[in-house]
Scaffold this motif. Sequence first.
Motif, PDB file in Angstrom:
ATOM      1  N   CYS A   1      44.284  37.407  60.848  1.00 52.02           N
ATOM      2  CA  CYS A   1      42.649  37.996  59.817  1.00 52.02           C
ATOM      3  C   CYS A   1      41.458  38.397  60.440  1.00 52.02           C
ATOM      4  O   CYS A   1      40.515  37.320  60.852  1.00 52.02           O
ATOM      5  N   HIS A   2      40.888  39.646  60.129  1.00 48.19           N
ATOM      6  CA  HIS A   2      39.649  39.900  60.359  1.00 48.19           C
ATOM      7  C   HIS A   2      38.677  39.642  59.128  1.00 48.19           C
ATOM      8  O   HIS A   2      38.987  39.931  58.256  1.00 48.19           O
ATOM      9  N   ASN A   3      37.360  39.812  59.776  1.00 50.39           N
ATOM     10  CA  ASN A   3      36.537  39.602  58.821  1.00 50.39           C
ATOM     11  C   ASN A   3      35.312  40.301  58.244  1.00 50.39           C
ATOM     12  O   ASN A   3      33.677  39.833  57.783  1.00 50.39           O
ATOM     13  N   ASP A   4      36.022  41.478  58.159  1.00 47.22           N
ATOM     14  CA  ASP A   4      34.562  42.073  57.681  1.00 47.22           C
ATOM     15  C   ASP A   4      33.900  42.543  56.136  1.00 47.22           C
ATOM     16  O   ASP A   4      33.089  42.840  56.040  1.00 47.22           O
ATOM     17  N   LEU A   5      35.390  42.198  55.410  1.00 54.75           N
ATOM     18  CA  LEU A   5      34.299  41.635  54.308  1.00 54.75           C
ATOM     19  C   LEU A   5      34.353  40.647  53.561  1.00 54.75           C
ATOM     20  O   LEU A   5      34.332  39.941  52.746  1.00 54.75           O
ATOM     21  N   GLY A   6      33.986  40.092  54.550  1.00 54.72           N
ATOM     22  CA  GLY A   6      34.257  38.406  54.605  1.00 54.72           C
ATOM     23  C   GLY A   6      35.180  37.675  53.667  1.00 54.72           C
ATOM     24  O   GLY A   6      35.244  36.359  53.646  1.00 54.72           O
TER      25      GLY A   6
ATOM     26  N   PHE B   1      40.079  44.872  55.823  1.00 57.57           N
ATOM     27  CA  PHE B   1      39.995  45.276  54.653  1.00 57.57           C
ATOM     28  C   PHE B   1      41.121  45.159  53.766  1.00 57.57           C
ATOM     29  O   PHE B   1      40.653  45.417  52.714  1.00 57.57           O
ATOM     30  N   ALA B   2      42.000  44.523  53.822  1.00 58.03           N
ATOM     31  CA  ALA B   2      42.462  42.947  52.893  1.00 58.03           C
ATOM     32  C   ALA B   2      42.201  42.939  52.241  1.00 58.03           C
ATOM     33  O   ALA B   2      41.108  41.925  52.237  1.00 58.03           O
TER      34      ALA B   2
ATOM     35  N   PHE C   1      47.156  41.018  50.300  1.00 53.29           N
ATOM     36  CA  PHE C   1      47.612  40.714  51.427  1.00 53.29           C
ATOM     37  C   PHE C   1      48.682  39.241  51.211  1.00 53.29           C
ATOM     38  O   PHE C   1      49.692  39.281  52.262  1.00 53.29           O
ATOM     39  N   GLY C   2      48.369  38.460  50.320  1.00 49.70           N
ATOM     40  CA  GLY C   2      49.451  37.329  50.217  1.00 49.70           C
ATOM     41  C   GLY C   2      50.902  38.152  49.087  1.00 49.70           C
ATOM     42  O   GLY C   2      52.055  38.538  49.880  1.00 49.70           O
TER      43      GLY C   2
ATOM     44  N   ARG D   1      47.520  48.259  56.820  1.00 57.42           N
ATOM     45  CA  ARG D   1      46.807  49.631  56.398  1.00 57.42           C
ATOM     46  C   ARG D   1      48.138  50.563  56.929  1.00 57.42           C
ATOM     47  O   ARG D   1      48.091  51.903  57.378  1.00 57.42           O
ATOM     48  N   THR D   2      49.488  50.321  57.013  1.00 56.93           N
ATOM     49  CA  THR D   2      50.289  50.458  57.312  1.00 56.93           C
ATOM     50  C   THR D   2      51.702  50.754  56.042  1.00 56.93           C
ATOM     51  O   THR D   2      51.363  50.310  55.517  1.00 56.93           O
ATOM     52  N   GLU D   3      51.971  51.735  55.971  1.00 54.20           N
ATOM     53  CA  GLU D   3      53.205  52.268  54.915  1.00 54.20           C
ATOM     54  C   GLU D   3      53.895  51.089  55.292  1.00 54.20           C
ATOM     55  O   GLU D   3      55.180  51.281  56.214  1.00 54.20           O
ATOM     56  N   LYS D   4      54.288  50.681  53.925  1.00 53.94           N
ATOM     57  CA  LYS D   4      54.947  49.234  53.986  1.00 53.94           C
ATOM     58  C   LYS D   4      56.292  49.484  54.490  1.00 53.94           C
ATOM     59  O   LYS D   4      56.666  48.627  54.853  1.00 53.94           O
TER      60      LYS D   4
END
Length: 511
Positions: free
Chosen positions: A203-208, A174-175, A180-181, A145-148
């Motif tokens: 990576c975290h799994n909040d959206l699976g 969130f990605a 993300f790739g 979520r960081t500005e690229k």
Amino acid sequence: MKKKIKIFDTTLRDGEQAPGASLSDQEKLEVAHQLVRLGVDVIEAGFPISSPGDFESVKQIARKVKGATICALARSLNKDIEAADIALKPAKRKRIHVFLATSKIHMKYKLRKAESEIINIAENAVKYARKFSADVQFSPEDASRTEKEFLYRVIERVIKAGATTVNIPDTVGFAQPDEFGGLIKQIVNNVPNINKAIIAVHCHNDLGLAVANSLAAIRNGAGQVECTVNGIGERAGNAALEEIVMSIRTRKDNFKNISTGINTREIYKTSRLVSKLTGFVVAPNKAIVGGNAFRHESGIHQDGVLKKRQTYEIISPEDVGFYGEGLVLGKHSGRHALSQRLEQIGFKLNKTQLQSAFIRFKELADKKKEVFEEDLMSIVEEQMQDVPLVWSLVGLDFYGGIGVEPKVAVALKKNNKTFKKTSTGDGPVDACYKAIEKITGIKAKLLDYSIQSITRGKDALGEVNVKLKIKQEEIAARAASTDIIEASAKAYLNGINRVLFKTKKSKSIRL
Ligand code: KIV
Ligand code: ZN
């Protein structure tokens, strides 16, 4: 050219951050040794500044665990980096992992710092960490979520400062995989000195999507993935190690010339160990390590598998060390056969352990016609418990039925003396726990209780998992028996014994 993806295991750090997953030093050590057998490249052992307990366990792992790089986490603060360095001192191969948030929301509300300050702090932290270790990893927290443009600048500067690995965390899960790739590809294309460091992802799994995002990153240039056994971790967890590894292995067509150094035959055992010690039961439908992952229920599927396994099986269960329900031993099998079979499934027991496993096996074979490999695993895990049995169960009787108040009589042994009590309760398990409480005088709050059968059939072993709170201590324990009340009592007693061992405060808990 073959590319080996580094497996960075963070079960003992991010995994242990999962609410209720706390492990003792001894348990962390046990997991770390198993991670080496599994073949991970890096073990993130903990966050030394966060507590004296974490500091000690990182130090112990650094001292005793050989065969992987041992890593410790640090904020971008000198005192954190110094603590990480001291804890890591005994390690043969060590890594300091510094992190600092870079997304607008984190910089504004959490850190209250401007971009220029963030870059300076990150750069100085990496330079400082390099004074202690040649292997330094930097993570711009909340990178996805960081500005690229800002992210590229941070990465370029930390690499210049000496970071040898740059980890891109999707901190809040969130990605999306394509995005993300794409981010990894853009980092490869836009950070001028990126070839001087390895790109990692976390990576975290909040959206699976933790595993899907990690795999997308590998396809786009990541050389290291951070993951946990069974996917445990903060909130919805981290990317599951076993799923990433088996995806790469099973879909070689998609991951051409890409491999990991994981000995996949150790996967199932590692999963069970982490589940047992954390008390986090693996869902039956969990990919790769769930109890149903290799079971075929429908007649059409069973028929297909009998004709050719690959009709419905994309992975051989043996490849992950899952030996299913193959009949292994019967009641006439001897000690030698048991020891050989145990070695085949990866357990080398000493004489005393083998003797008690054999007694337990014979008891089970008397009750149960067929003893399966999974039953054996359960027996051995019980035998290998490193906790002395202060209290052991020597007798159990219960009376009850529909409309009858359950009554349980329990006999426990301590120091060769037997103590007996009876109790009623809301159900037989409740009555049994109340009787144990009367004998031991130890008040335990039952936070969680679950039961599942290890194999199939009416005589299957029932495995009970409990989570107890005794004083301030939360502990997970399990036990198995063909009798579920006995398994419940033993699991509860294992929890009590573990707490007595862990706190070493037997005297302060009224016995
Ligand atoms: O999720 C995260 O961002 C982390 C970092 C410390 C890598 O765990
Ligand atoms: Zn994380």
